[in-house]
Design a protein around this motif. Structure first.
Motif, short mmCIF file in Angstrom:
data_model
loop_
_atom_site.label_atom_id
_atom_site.label_comp_id
_atom_site.label_asym_id
_atom_site.label_seq_id
_atom_site.Cartn_x
_atom_site.Cartn_y
_atom_site.Cartn_z
N ALA A 43 0.71 -1.15 0.15
CA ALA A 43 -0.12 0.07 -0.12
C ALA A 43 0.85 1.39 -0.06
CB ALA A 43 -1.01 0.01 1.17
N LYS A 44 2.03 1.21 0.68
CA LYS A 44 2.75 2.65 0.89
C LYS A 44 3.28 2.76 -0.69
CE LYS A 44 4.03 2.63 5.71
NZ LYS A 44 3.38 3.68 6.28
N ALA A 45 3.42 1.82 -1.74
CA ALA A 45 4.09 2.11 -3.02
C ALA A 45 2.75 3.02 -3.70
CB ALA A 45 4.25 0.67 -3.59
N TYR A 46 1.69 3.10 -3.22
CA TYR A 46 0.81 3.81 -4.04
C TYR A 46 0.03 4.99 -3.33
CZ TYR A 46 0.55 -0.52 -6.80
OH TYR A 46 1.06 -1.52 -7.50
N HIS A 47 -0.46 5.80 -4.09
CA HIS A 47 -1.22 7.05 -3.51
C HIS A 47 -2.27 7.32 -4.44
CE1 HIS A 47 2.08 9.69 -5.92
NE2 HIS A 47 1.46 8.97 -6.72
N ARG A 48 -3.14 8.30 -4.15
CA ARG A 48 -4.65 8.67 -4.60
C ARG A 48 -4.60 9.97 -4.80
NH1 ARG A 48 -10.41 7.48 -2.07
NH2 ARG A 48 -11.60 8.46 -3.75
N CYS A 49 -5.31 10.36 -6.01
CA CYS A 49 -5.42 11.66 -6.44
C CYS A 49 -6.40 12.34 -5.62
CB CYS A 49 -6.13 11.64 -7.78
SG CYS A 49 -6.33 13.45 -8.77
N THR A 50 -6.34 13.64 -5.26
CA THR A 50 -7.20 14.45 -4.31
C THR A 50 -7.88 15.27 -5.38
OG1 THR A 50 -5.18 16.15 -4.06
CG2 THR A 50 -5.29 14.27 -2.50
N TYR A 51 -8.01 15.25 -6.24
CA TYR A 51 -8.82 16.23 -7.34
C TYR A 51 -10.34 15.92 -7.07
CZ TYR A 51 -10.71 19.04 -11.09
OH TYR A 51 -11.11 20.04 -11.57
N ASP A 52 -11.17 16.48 -6.93
CA ASP A 52 -12.77 16.33 -6.47
C ASP A 52 -13.04 15.47 -7.45
OD1 ASP A 52 -15.02 16.79 -5.01
OD2 ASP A 52 -15.64 18.22 -6.62
N GLY A 53 -13.71 14.41 -7.03
CA GLY A 53 -14.36 13.30 -7.72
C GLY A 53 -13.31 12.30 -8.29
N CYS A 54 -12.03 12.65 -8.24
CA CYS A 54 -11.36 11.47 -8.86
C CYS A 54 -11.08 10.27 -7.88
CB CYS A 54 -9.90 12.29 -9.33
SG CYS A 54 -8.93 11.11 -10.11
N ARG A 55 -10.97 9.07 -8.47
CA ARG A 55 -10.69 7.82 -7.72
C ARG A 55 -9.37 7.22 -7.99
NH1 ARG A 55 -13.98 7.31 -4.49
NH2 ARG A 55 -13.81 4.96 -4.05
N ARG A 56 -8.29 7.95 -8.80
CA ARG A 56 -7.14 7.50 -9.32
C ARG A 56 -6.37 6.98 -8.26
NH1 ARG A 56 -4.44 4.93 -13.91
NH2 ARG A 56 -2.62 5.52 -13.56
N ILE A 57 -5.77 5.73 -8.28
CA ILE A 57 -4.58 5.26 -7.44
C ILE A 57 -3.61 4.76 -8.48
CG2 ILE A 57 -5.71 4.60 -5.36
CD1 ILE A 57 -5.31 1.65 -6.75
N GLN A 58 -2.13 5.12 -7.92
CA GLN A 58 -1.30 4.94 -8.97
C GLN A 58 0.22 4.62 -8.01
OE1 GLN A 58 -1.89 8.20 -11.38
NE2 GLN A 58 0.08 9.20 -10.55
N ARG A 59 1.24 3.91 -8.67
CA ARG A 59 2.41 4.12 -8.07
C ARG A 59 2.88 5.08 -7.85
NH1 ARG A 59 5.04 -1.16 -7.07
NH2 ARG A 59 6.84 0.14 -6.97
N LYS A 60 3.61 5.29 -6.79
CA LYS A 60 4.51 6.41 -6.53
C LYS A 60 5.47 6.74 -7.51
CE LYS A 60 3.20 6.98 -1.90
NZ LYS A 60 3.61 7.00 -0.44
N ASP A 61 6.13 5.53 -8.00
CA ASP A 61 7.59 5.81 -8.92
C ASP A 61 7.28 5.45 -10.14
OD1 ASP A 61 6.73 2.88 -8.49
OD2 ASP A 61 8.83 2.07 -8.35
N ARG A 62 5.90 5.19 -10.48
CA ARG A 62 5.71 4.94 -12.19
C ARG A 62 4.11 5.54 -12.08
NH1 ARG A 62 6.70 -1.40 -12.29
NH2 ARG A 62 7.05 -0.81 -10.22
#
Length: 73
Positions: A43-62
């Protein structure tokens, strides 16, 4: 927080935050589907977009490796 590219938001730059809580982490793991051979979900390798309504998660390094979280009930 990190300021990175978000493919779900028209490929523009937005702030991302670490995944929070067990439910969000579990949803992220499911949304990603099958990982490449030998890769384990951390889980620590991923983060989430904070833009209103966005549900994107992606790797921090890619940034191109990610998924969209399902809608919340």
């Amino acid at each position: 927080m990190a300021y990175v590219r978000c493919p779900n938001c028209g490929d523009t730059m937005h702030e991302f935050r670490d995944l929070e809580g067990d439910e969000e982490k579990a949803a992220a793991r499911l949304a990603l589907g099958e990982l490449p051979a030998g890769e384990v979900f951390v889980a620590k390798a991923y983060h989430r977009c904070t833009y209103d309504g966005c549900r994107r998660i992606q790797r921090k390094d890619r940034w191109w490796v990610g998924a969209t979280l399902p809608e919340e009930d």
